[in-house]
Design a protein around this motif. Structure first.
Motif, PDB file in Angstrom:
ATOM      1  N   ASN A 136       9.498  -8.561   7.698  1.00  0.00           N
ATOM      2  CA  ASN A 136      10.264  -9.729   8.161  1.00  0.00           C
ATOM      3  C   ASN A 136      10.079  -9.935   9.669  1.00  0.00           C
ATOM      4  OD1 ASN A 136      11.582  -7.480   8.998  1.00  0.00           O
ATOM      5  ND2 ASN A 136      13.619  -8.133   8.396  1.00  0.00           N
ATOM      6  N   THR A 173      -2.526  -8.492  13.483  1.00  0.00           N
ATOM      7  CA  THR A 173      -2.808  -7.492  14.528  1.00  0.00           C
ATOM      8  C   THR A 173      -1.760  -6.379  14.545  1.00  0.00           C
ATOM      9  OG1 THR A 173      -1.579  -8.597  16.291  1.00  0.00           O
ATOM     10  CG2 THR A 173      -3.890  -9.253  15.993  1.00  0.00           C
ATOM     11  N   THR A 212      -2.867 -14.708  12.712  1.00  0.00           N
ATOM     12  CA  THR A 212      -2.373 -14.058  13.920  1.00  0.00           C
ATOM     13  C   THR A 212      -1.865 -15.099  14.908  1.00  0.00           C
ATOM     14  OG1 THR A 212      -2.878 -12.523  15.718  1.00  0.00           O
ATOM     15  CG2 THR A 212      -4.652 -14.004  15.067  1.00  0.00           C
ATOM     16  N   GLY A 213      -0.888 -14.669  15.721  1.00  0.00           N
ATOM     17  CA  GLY A 213      -0.413 -15.525  16.804  1.00  0.00           C
ATOM     18  C   GLY A 213      -1.161 -15.226  18.099  1.00  0.00           C
ATOM     19  N   LYS A 214      -2.061 -14.241  18.065  1.00  0.00           N
ATOM     20  CA  LYS A 214      -2.730 -13.803  19.297  1.00  0.00           C
ATOM     21  C   LYS A 214      -4.168 -14.321  19.341  1.00  0.00           C
ATOM     22  CE  LYS A 214      -0.170  -9.399  19.471  1.00  0.00           C
ATOM     23  NZ  LYS A 214       0.219  -9.066  18.093  1.00  0.00           N
ATOM     24  N   ARG A 253      -0.798 -19.345  13.255  1.00  0.00           N
ATOM     25  CA  ARG A 253       0.403 -19.331  12.404  1.00  0.00           C
ATOM     26  C   ARG A 253       0.673 -20.708  11.799  1.00  0.00           C
ATOM     27  NH1 ARG A 253       4.006 -15.511  16.443  1.00  0.00           N
ATOM     28  NH2 ARG A 253       2.694 -13.656  16.192  1.00  0.00           N
ATOM     29  N   GLY A 295       0.715  -3.187  12.957  1.00  0.00           N
ATOM     30  CA  GLY A 295       0.338  -1.913  12.342  1.00  0.00           C
ATOM     31  C   GLY A 295       0.007  -2.070  10.869  1.00  0.00           C
ATOM     32  N   VAL A 296       0.910  -2.681  10.104  1.00  0.00           N
ATOM     33  CA  VAL A 296       0.667  -2.851   8.664  1.00  0.00           C
ATOM     34  C   VAL A 296      -0.516  -3.802   8.459  1.00  0.00           C
ATOM     35  CG1 VAL A 296       1.637  -3.591   6.458  1.00  0.00           C
ATOM     36  CG2 VAL A 296       3.144  -2.531   8.164  1.00  0.00           C
ATOM     37  N   SER A 340       8.760   1.239   1.556  1.00  0.00           N
ATOM     38  CA  SER A 340       8.271   2.595   1.842  1.00  0.00           C
ATOM     39  C   SER A 340       9.407   3.563   2.165  1.00  0.00           C
ATOM     40  CB  SER A 340       7.298   2.566   3.033  1.00  0.00           C
ATOM     41  OG  SER A 340       6.166   1.815   2.692  1.00  0.00           O
ATOM     42  N   ILE A 388       7.576  -4.601  -1.603  1.00  0.00           N
ATOM     43  CA  ILE A 388       7.046  -3.271  -1.243  1.00  0.00           C
ATOM     44  C   ILE A 388       8.065  -2.570  -0.360  1.00  0.00           C
ATOM     45  CG2 ILE A 388       5.234  -2.044   0.055  1.00  0.00           C
ATOM     46  CD1 ILE A 388       4.087  -3.421  -2.413  1.00  0.00           C
ATOM     47  N   CYS A 416       6.323  -7.233   2.393  1.00  0.00           N
ATOM     48  CA  CYS A 416       6.884  -5.971   2.881  1.00  0.00           C
ATOM     49  C   CYS A 416       7.653  -6.112   4.183  1.00  0.00           C
ATOM     50  CB  CYS A 416       5.783  -4.919   3.059  1.00  0.00           C
ATOM     51  SG  CYS A 416       4.710  -5.247   4.470  1.00  0.00           S
TER      52      CYS A 416
HETATM   53  N1  LIG Z   1       9.015  -2.527   3.418  1.00  0.00           N
HETATM   54  C1  LIG Z   1       8.772  -1.426   4.108  1.00  0.00           C
HETATM   55  O1  LIG Z   1       9.031  -0.310   3.671  1.00  0.00           O
HETATM   56  C2  LIG Z   1       8.143  -1.567   5.459  1.00  0.00           C
HETATM   57  C3  LIG Z   1       7.381  -0.533   6.009  1.00  0.00           C
HETATM   58  C4  LIG Z   1       6.739  -0.745   7.245  1.00  0.00           C
HETATM   59  C5  LIG Z   1       6.897  -1.961   7.898  1.00  0.00           C
HETATM   60  N2  LIG Z   1       7.700  -2.920   7.353  1.00  0.00           N
HETATM   61  C6  LIG Z   1       7.885  -4.207   8.005  1.00  0.00           C
HETATM   62  O2  LIG Z   1       6.617  -4.844   8.105  1.00  0.00           O
HETATM   63  C7  LIG Z   1       6.586  -5.641   9.276  1.00  0.00           C
HETATM   64  C8  LIG Z   1       5.386  -5.237  10.135  1.00  0.00           C
HETATM   65  O3  LIG Z   1       5.581  -3.923  10.624  1.00  0.00           O
HETATM   66  P1  LIG Z   1       4.602  -3.323  11.729  1.00  0.00           P
HETATM   67  O4  LIG Z   1       5.021  -1.920  11.949  1.00  0.00           O
HETATM   68  O5  LIG Z   1       3.209  -3.663  11.354  1.00  0.00           O
HETATM   69  O6  LIG Z   1       5.048  -4.193  13.004  1.00  0.00           O
HETATM   70  P2  LIG Z   1       4.178  -4.672  14.252  1.00  0.00           P
HETATM   71  O7  LIG Z   1       3.104  -3.681  14.549  1.00  0.00           O
HETATM   72  O8  LIG Z   1       5.127  -5.083  15.314  1.00  0.00           O
HETATM   73  O9  LIG Z   1       3.436  -5.978  13.665  1.00  0.00           O
HETATM   74  C9  LIG Z   1       4.131  -7.151  13.345  1.00  0.00           C
HETATM   75  C10 LIG Z   1       3.172  -8.311  13.543  1.00  0.00           C
HETATM   76  O10 LIG Z   1       3.808  -9.476  13.037  1.00  0.00           O
HETATM   77  C11 LIG Z   1       3.392 -10.600  13.785  1.00  0.00           C
HETATM   78  N3  LIG Z   1       4.594 -11.281  14.299  1.00  0.00           N
HETATM   79  C12 LIG Z   1       5.515 -10.789  15.168  1.00  0.00           C
HETATM   80  N4  LIG Z   1       6.468 -11.709  15.423  1.00  0.00           N
HETATM   81  C13 LIG Z   1       6.130 -12.797  14.690  1.00  0.00           C
HETATM   82  C14 LIG Z   1       6.716 -14.074  14.529  1.00  0.00           C
HETATM   83  N5  LIG Z   1       7.837 -14.419  15.147  1.00  0.00           N
HETATM   84  N6  LIG Z   1       6.108 -14.959  13.697  1.00  0.00           N
HETATM   85  C15 LIG Z   1       4.983 -14.611  13.044  1.00  0.00           C
HETATM   86  N7  LIG Z   1       4.360 -13.407  13.157  1.00  0.00           N
HETATM   87  C16 LIG Z   1       4.944 -12.526  13.967  1.00  0.00           C
HETATM   88  C17 LIG Z   1       2.528 -10.086  14.937  1.00  0.00           C
HETATM   89  O11 LIG Z   1       1.167 -10.174  14.508  1.00  0.00           O
HETATM   90  P3  LIG Z   1       0.194 -11.337  15.060  1.00  0.00           P
HETATM   91  O12 LIG Z   1       0.450 -11.435  16.534  1.00  0.00           O
HETATM   92  O13 LIG Z   1      -1.159 -10.839  14.717  1.00  0.00           O
HETATM   93  O14 LIG Z   1       0.579 -12.592  14.362  1.00  0.00           O
HETATM   94  C18 LIG Z   1       2.885  -8.613  15.008  1.00  0.00           C
HETATM   95  O15 LIG Z   1       1.840  -7.842  15.524  1.00  0.00           O
HETATM   96  C19 LIG Z   1       7.934  -5.448   9.974  1.00  0.00           C
HETATM   97  O16 LIG Z   1       8.812  -6.475   9.606  1.00  0.00           O
HETATM   98  C20 LIG Z   1       8.403  -4.113   9.417  1.00  0.00           C
HETATM   99  O17 LIG Z   1       9.820  -3.979   9.483  1.00  0.00           O
HETATM  100  C21 LIG Z   1       8.310  -2.746   6.157  1.00  0.00           C
END
Ligand SMILES: NC(=O)c1ccc[n+]([C@@H]2O[C@H](COP(=O)([O-])OP(=O)(O)OC[C@H]3O[C@@H](n4cnc5c(N)ncnc54)[C@H](OP(=O)(O)O)[C@@H]3O)[C@@H](O)[C@H]2O)c1
Length: 339
Positions: free
Chosen positions: A250, A162, A184-186, A204, A164-165, A275, A273, A248
């Motif tokens: 954590n 759920t 998803t956790g939701k 999860r 952004g990525v 960005s 990956i 990508c």
């Molecule tokens: N490598 C890069 O260049 C790059 C670029 C963009 C983002 N990222 C990384 O990609 C990740 C996602 O980014 P985002 O912008 O999509 O963030 P986001 O919108 O906050 O989404 C993260 C999702 O991860 C799940 N989550 C959160 N805490 C968790 C936990 N403790 N255990 C398991 N699942 C958990 C949740 O989804 P559910 O509730 O659906 O499980 C949450 O909606 C982040 O770590 C971000 O730093 C990396």
């Protein structure tokens, strides 16, 4: 433009060992010197912004600071020939919003090498509905396709579904014909994920499987992981022979509790990956897909999975993201139209 001109920005300040956020009036003279001054129309909220806005020194070293790794807007002034006042542009990643004042302010001033002309036919708003999260999802999907993955090889898994990525990766993969299983956790968002085209939803714990096992039953032809930790380990252990996993994020953990067996017995490929430092040439390649063949595939999903908020609503939304309560893409409207 007059250096004394003022603009609004979200400013994070360190106070009594904690961090406070407020929308403040800043002067253009407060911005660092740069080749391109941009009037930001839209930004978006990424997980990294939430970390920067809460004092995470791994992302931002010095405060006071304005986060925002994404910005789309109009050039207000340029000292280089590539850009002229009035051009519609994007600026994403590099140091923007990390240690350089970012897109949560109405103006940014950046080196020309960070700026990309807005890809036609996308609007400024659409580029931020995609933003760094969508760009990262697109990079992950592009890697799976470049590896040769095809829908008939089996289901693909998307974790953090759920987020952004995750949500953009789900939508794109489903439209490309893959059977997408999500994690998803939701519980309340299973229907949302099905509406994005996902075929199955796991919680999860189901995704982690038996944590002590070195290998699990082969299930996934490919994986887009955004969370790391035990969920990524479980996904790799359940990846099919010669399958591919992109990593990508954590959001759950930076650890990876795993043995080498998925790699040396099943030939699984783990692909990183990034960005943030992605070279401009590669950046343009991925945007060309997002603005080209993938644009029509994503259009409905982008509207379904994004919400628009004002600068005044941003601080509270950051807290919600840190608590894991947001979903999809959050667009920060700096045009003043969303109040
Ligand atoms: N490598 C890069 O260049 C790059 C670029 C963009 C983002 N990222 C990384 O990609 C990740 C996602 O980014 P985002 O912008 O999509 O963030 P986001 O919108 O906050 O989404 C993260 C999702 O991860 C799940 N989550 C959160 N805490 C968790 C936990 N403790 N255990 C398991 N699942 C958990 C949740 O989804 P559910 O509730 O659906 O499980 C949450 O909606 C982040 O770590 C971000 O730093 C990396």
């Amino acid at each position: 433009m007059n250096d004394h001109a003022t603009f609004n920005a979200l400013v994070v300040r360190e106070l009594d060992g904690g961090f406070q956020r407020a929308v403040e009036e800043r002067r253009l003279a407060d911005l660092p010197p740069g080749e391109v001054l941009i009037r930001v129309h839209y930004s978006s909220l990424n997980y990294k912004d939430a970390l920067s806005a809460s004092g995470n020194r791994g992302v931002t070293k010095k405060y006071p600071h304005t986060p925002g790794i994404d910005a789309a807007g109009i050039v207000a002034a340029s000292s280089v020939p590539q850009f002229s006042a009035g051009d519609e542009v994007l600026c994403m990643c590099y140091d923007l919003g990390m240690n350089t004042p970012g897109g949560f302010g109405e103006y940014i001033c950046v080196p020309a090498s960070w700026v990309l002309a807005k890809p036609e036919p996308l609007s400024l708003l659409e580029t931020m509905q995609i933003g760094t999260a969508g760009f990262t999802a697109a990079q992950c999907v592009d890697k799976l396709l470049a590896f040769g993955l095809r829908p008939e090889q089996g289901p693909v898994l998307v974790t953090g579904a759920t987020g952004g990525v995750g949500s953009l990766a789900c939508a794109l993969l489903a439209k490309l014909g893959f059977a997408v299983t999500t994690v998803t956790g939701k519980e309340s968002e299973h229907e949302f994920l099905r509406q994005l085209g996902c075929a199955a939803v796991l919680n999860r714990q189901q995704a982690i499987g038996r944590a002590s096992a070195a290998l699990l039953r082969e299930r996934w032809a490919g994986v887009v992981d955004t969370v790391g930790g035990e969920i990524l380990a479980g996904a790799i252990k359940a990846t099919q022979y010669n399958g591919i996993v992109t990593c990508c994020g954590n959001a759950a953990s930076g650890e990876l509790p795993l043995t080498v067996y998925p790699f040396i017995l099943r030939g699984v490929s783990l692909v990183g990956i990034d960005s943030a430092e992605c070279p401009l040439v590669r950046r343009k390649e991925v945007w060309d897909k997002l603005a080209g063949p993938w644009q029509s595939l994503l259009q409905d999903a982008l509207n379904a999975l994004s919400v628009r908020i004002s600068l005044a609503q941003l601080s509270q939304t950051i807290d919600e993201m840190l608590a894991g309560r947001t979903r999809g893409r959050i667009i920060v409207d700096l045009t003043g139209e969303t109040e």
